[in-house]
Design a protein around this motif. Structure first.
Motif, PDB file in Angstrom:
ATOM      1  N   ARG A  22       0.824  -1.200   0.036  1.00 58.48           N
ATOM      2  CA  ARG A  22      -0.026   0.080   0.038  1.00 58.48           C
ATOM      3  C   ARG A  22       0.882   1.273  -0.037  1.00 58.48           C
ATOM      4  O   ARG A  22       0.803   2.237  -0.668  1.00 58.48           O
ATOM      5  CB  ARG A  22      -0.814   0.007   1.391  1.00 58.48           C
ATOM      6  N   GLU A  23       1.831   1.149   0.900  1.00 55.83           N
ATOM      7  CA  GLU A  23       2.856   2.376   1.027  1.00 55.83           C
ATOM      8  C   GLU A  23       3.930   2.588  -0.076  1.00 55.83           C
ATOM      9  O   GLU A  23       4.211   3.525  -0.778  1.00 55.83           O
ATOM     10  CB  GLU A  23       3.464   2.433   2.242  1.00 55.83           C
ATOM     11  N   LEU A  24       3.974   1.370  -0.914  1.00 54.00           N
ATOM     12  CA  LEU A  24       4.937   1.508  -1.959  1.00 54.00           C
ATOM     13  C   LEU A  24       4.433   2.166  -2.960  1.00 54.00           C
ATOM     14  O   LEU A  24       5.023   2.772  -3.851  1.00 54.00           O
ATOM     15  CB  LEU A  24       5.237  -0.051  -2.565  1.00 54.00           C
ATOM     16  N   MET A  25       2.998   2.126  -3.366  1.00 51.40           N
ATOM     17  CA  MET A  25       2.323   2.962  -4.257  1.00 51.40           C
ATOM     18  C   MET A  25       2.696   4.569  -4.067  1.00 51.40           C
ATOM     19  O   MET A  25       2.701   5.219  -5.057  1.00 51.40           O
ATOM     20  CB  MET A  25       0.915   2.758  -4.346  1.00 51.40           C
ATOM     21  N   VAL A  26       2.674   4.836  -2.826  1.00 56.14           N
ATOM     22  CA  VAL A  26       3.002   6.429  -2.663  1.00 56.14           C
ATOM     23  C   VAL A  26       4.468   6.802  -2.622  1.00 56.14           C
ATOM     24  O   VAL A  26       4.809   7.503  -3.189  1.00 56.14           O
ATOM     25  CB  VAL A  26       2.585   6.671  -1.198  1.00 56.14           C
ATOM     26  N   ASP A  27       5.492   5.718  -2.124  1.00 60.40           N
ATOM     27  CA  ASP A  27       6.854   5.985  -2.449  1.00 60.40           C
ATOM     28  C   ASP A  27       7.427   4.709  -2.940  1.00 60.40           C
ATOM     29  O   ASP A  27       7.838   3.768  -2.137  1.00 60.40           O
ATOM     30  CB  ASP A  27       7.335   6.091  -0.804  1.00 60.40           C
ATOM     31  N   PRO A  28       7.647   4.578  -4.341  1.00 57.33           N
ATOM     32  CA  PRO A  28       8.301   3.672  -4.804  1.00 57.33           C
ATOM     33  C   PRO A  28       9.774   3.259  -4.609  1.00 57.33           C
ATOM     34  O   PRO A  28      10.105   2.182  -4.682  1.00 57.33           O
ATOM     35  CB  PRO A  28       8.351   3.957  -6.322  1.00 57.33           C
ATOM     36  N   ASN A  29      10.183   4.197  -3.798  1.00 57.06           N
ATOM     37  CA  ASN A  29      11.752   3.842  -3.339  1.00 57.06           C
ATOM     38  C   ASN A  29      11.649   3.154  -1.935  1.00 57.06           C
ATOM     39  O   ASN A  29      12.733   2.960  -1.196  1.00 57.06           O
ATOM     40  CB  ASN A  29      12.558   5.048  -3.397  1.00 57.06           C
ATOM     41  N   SER A  55       8.473   3.000   7.499  1.00 60.88           N
ATOM     42  CA  SER A  55       7.701   4.304   7.714  1.00 60.88           C
ATOM     43  C   SER A  55       6.748   3.850   8.621  1.00 60.88           C
ATOM     44  O   SER A  55       6.632   2.897   9.013  1.00 60.88           O
ATOM     45  CB  SER A  55       6.975   4.295   6.256  1.00 60.88           C
ATOM     46  N   PRO A  56       6.391   5.081   9.355  1.00 62.83           N
ATOM     47  CA  PRO A  56       5.320   4.944  10.373  1.00 62.83           C
ATOM     48  C   PRO A  56       3.873   4.144   9.980  1.00 62.83           C
ATOM     49  O   PRO A  56       3.714   3.444  10.771  1.00 62.83           O
ATOM     50  CB  PRO A  56       5.059   6.361  10.847  1.00 62.83           C
ATOM     51  N   LYS A  57       3.547   4.347   8.827  1.00 57.83           N
ATOM     52  CA  LYS A  57       2.497   3.891   8.413  1.00 57.83           C
ATOM     53  C   LYS A  57       2.648   2.306   8.189  1.00 57.83           C
ATOM     54  O   LYS A  57       1.866   1.280   8.550  1.00 57.83           O
ATOM     55  CB  LYS A  57       1.846   4.381   7.180  1.00 57.83           C
ATOM     56  N   VAL A  58       3.815   1.829   7.624  1.00 57.81           N
ATOM     57  CA  VAL A  58       4.136   0.427   7.345  1.00 57.81           C
ATOM     58  C   VAL A  58       4.383  -0.140   8.658  1.00 57.81           C
ATOM     59  O   VAL A  58       3.699  -1.324   9.045  1.00 57.81           O
ATOM     60  CB  VAL A  58       5.081   0.035   6.550  1.00 57.81           C
ATOM     61  N   SER A  59       4.955   0.343   9.678  1.00 57.30           N
ATOM     62  CA  SER A  59       5.324  -0.055  10.989  1.00 57.30           C
ATOM     63  C   SER A  59       3.913  -0.455  11.987  1.00 57.30           C
ATOM     64  O   SER A  59       3.680  -1.335  12.434  1.00 57.30           O
ATOM     65  CB  SER A  59       6.069   0.752  11.682  1.00 57.30           C
ATOM     66  N   SER A  60       3.023   0.629  11.841  1.00 57.82           N
ATOM     67  CA  SER A  60       2.013   0.488  12.572  1.00 57.82           C
ATOM     68  C   SER A  60       1.091  -0.406  11.749  1.00 57.82           C
ATOM     69  O   SER A  60       0.265  -1.300  12.662  1.00 57.82           O
ATOM     70  CB  SER A  60       0.988   1.830  12.775  1.00 57.82           C
ATOM     71  N   CYS A  61       0.962  -0.767  10.577  1.00 54.17           N
ATOM     72  CA  CYS A  61       0.092  -1.556   9.983  1.00 54.17           C
ATOM     73  C   CYS A  61       0.593  -3.227  10.243  1.00 54.17           C
ATOM     74  O   CYS A  61       0.010  -3.964  10.772  1.00 54.17           O
ATOM     75  CB  CYS A  61       0.222  -1.500   8.596  1.00 54.17           C
ATOM     76  N   VAL A  62       1.887  -3.317  10.076  1.00 54.68           N
ATOM     77  CA  VAL A  62       2.408  -4.632  10.717  1.00 54.68           C
ATOM     78  C   VAL A  62       2.256  -4.811  12.020  1.00 54.68           C
ATOM     79  O   VAL A  62       1.896  -6.043  12.248  1.00 54.68           O
ATOM     80  CB  VAL A  62       4.048  -4.633  10.252  1.00 54.68           C
ATOM     81  N   ALA A  63       2.540  -3.920  13.061  1.00 50.26           N
ATOM     82  CA  ALA A  63       2.111  -4.221  14.227  1.00 50.26           C
ATOM     83  C   ALA A  63       0.849  -4.723  14.492  1.00 50.26           C
ATOM     84  O   ALA A  63       0.555  -5.662  15.402  1.00 50.26           O
ATOM     85  CB  ALA A  63       2.415  -3.028  15.029  1.00 50.26           C
ATOM     86  N   GLU A  64      -0.232  -3.992  13.983  1.00 56.58           N
ATOM     87  CA  GLU A  64      -1.638  -4.553  13.933  1.00 56.58           C
ATOM     88  C   GLU A  64      -1.886  -5.884  13.546  1.00 56.58           C
ATOM     89  O   GLU A  64      -2.605  -6.500  14.122  1.00 56.58           O
ATOM     90  CB  GLU A  64      -2.432  -3.355  13.136  1.00 56.58           C
ATOM     91  N   MET A  88      11.628  -5.520   3.806  1.00 60.05           N
ATOM     92  CA  MET A  88      10.868  -5.209   2.794  1.00 60.05           C
ATOM     93  C   MET A  88      11.529  -4.597   1.668  1.00 60.05           C
ATOM     94  O   MET A  88      12.261  -3.784   1.833  1.00 60.05           O
ATOM     95  CB  MET A  88       9.806  -4.124   3.460  1.00 60.05           C
ATOM     96  N   ARG A  89      11.244  -5.008   0.551  1.00 57.22           N
ATOM     97  CA  ARG A  89      11.530  -4.353  -0.815  1.00 57.22           C
ATOM     98  C   ARG A  89      10.766  -4.848  -1.768  1.00 57.22           C
ATOM     99  O   ARG A  89       9.962  -5.727  -1.703  1.00 57.22           O
ATOM    100  CB  ARG A  89      12.921  -4.690  -1.114  1.00 57.22           C
ATOM    101  N   ALA A  90      10.607  -3.812  -2.983  1.00 52.74           N
ATOM    102  CA  ALA A  90       9.659  -3.996  -4.079  1.00 52.74           C
ATOM    103  C   ALA A  90      10.359  -5.299  -4.805  1.00 52.74           C
ATOM    104  O   ALA A  90      11.289  -5.595  -4.756  1.00 52.74           O
ATOM    105  CB  ALA A  90       9.810  -2.721  -4.963  1.00 52.74           C
TER     106      ALA A  90
END
Length: 93
Positions: A22-29, A55-64, A88-90
């Motif tokens: 989900r976050e990779l779509m926002v930041d491809p790097n 990233s904070p969004k990825v981290s909080s999602c994974v923790a959830e 995590m990598r593309a």
């Protein structure tokens, strides 16, 4: 037992990957390691889960995602502290 924890976490791999995608779509790097610290209670429920990295969004999602895993009950009772890394990598990188 580390193998049991790994097996149960791997069952949720697709949900963890979705957090990143989900976050990779926002930041491809986007790339890196999310380190999750969690506690498994005597009943097998995750009593607490926190994560950092990427990233904070990825981290909080994974923790959830990790907080929803129902592990087997502990034979000896007590709690188990776990630190689990996700790299995590593309795809293709």
């Amino acid at each position: 037992d580390a193998a049991i924890v790994r097996r149960y976490v791997q069952r949720r791999h697709e949900a963890v990957r979705a957090c990143f995608e989900r976050e990779l779509m926002v930041d491809p790097n986007l790339a890196g390691t999310v380190l999750v610290d969690f506690v498994i209670g005597p009943s097998g429920a995750v009593a607490g889960s926190k994560a950092s990295g990427v990233s904070p969004k990825v981290s909080s999602c994974v923790a959830e995602v990790i907080s929803t895993i129902a592990f087997p009950t502990a034979d000896a009772g007590g709690t188990t502290r776990v630190r689990y890394p996700f790299t995590m990598r593309a795809a293709g990188n």
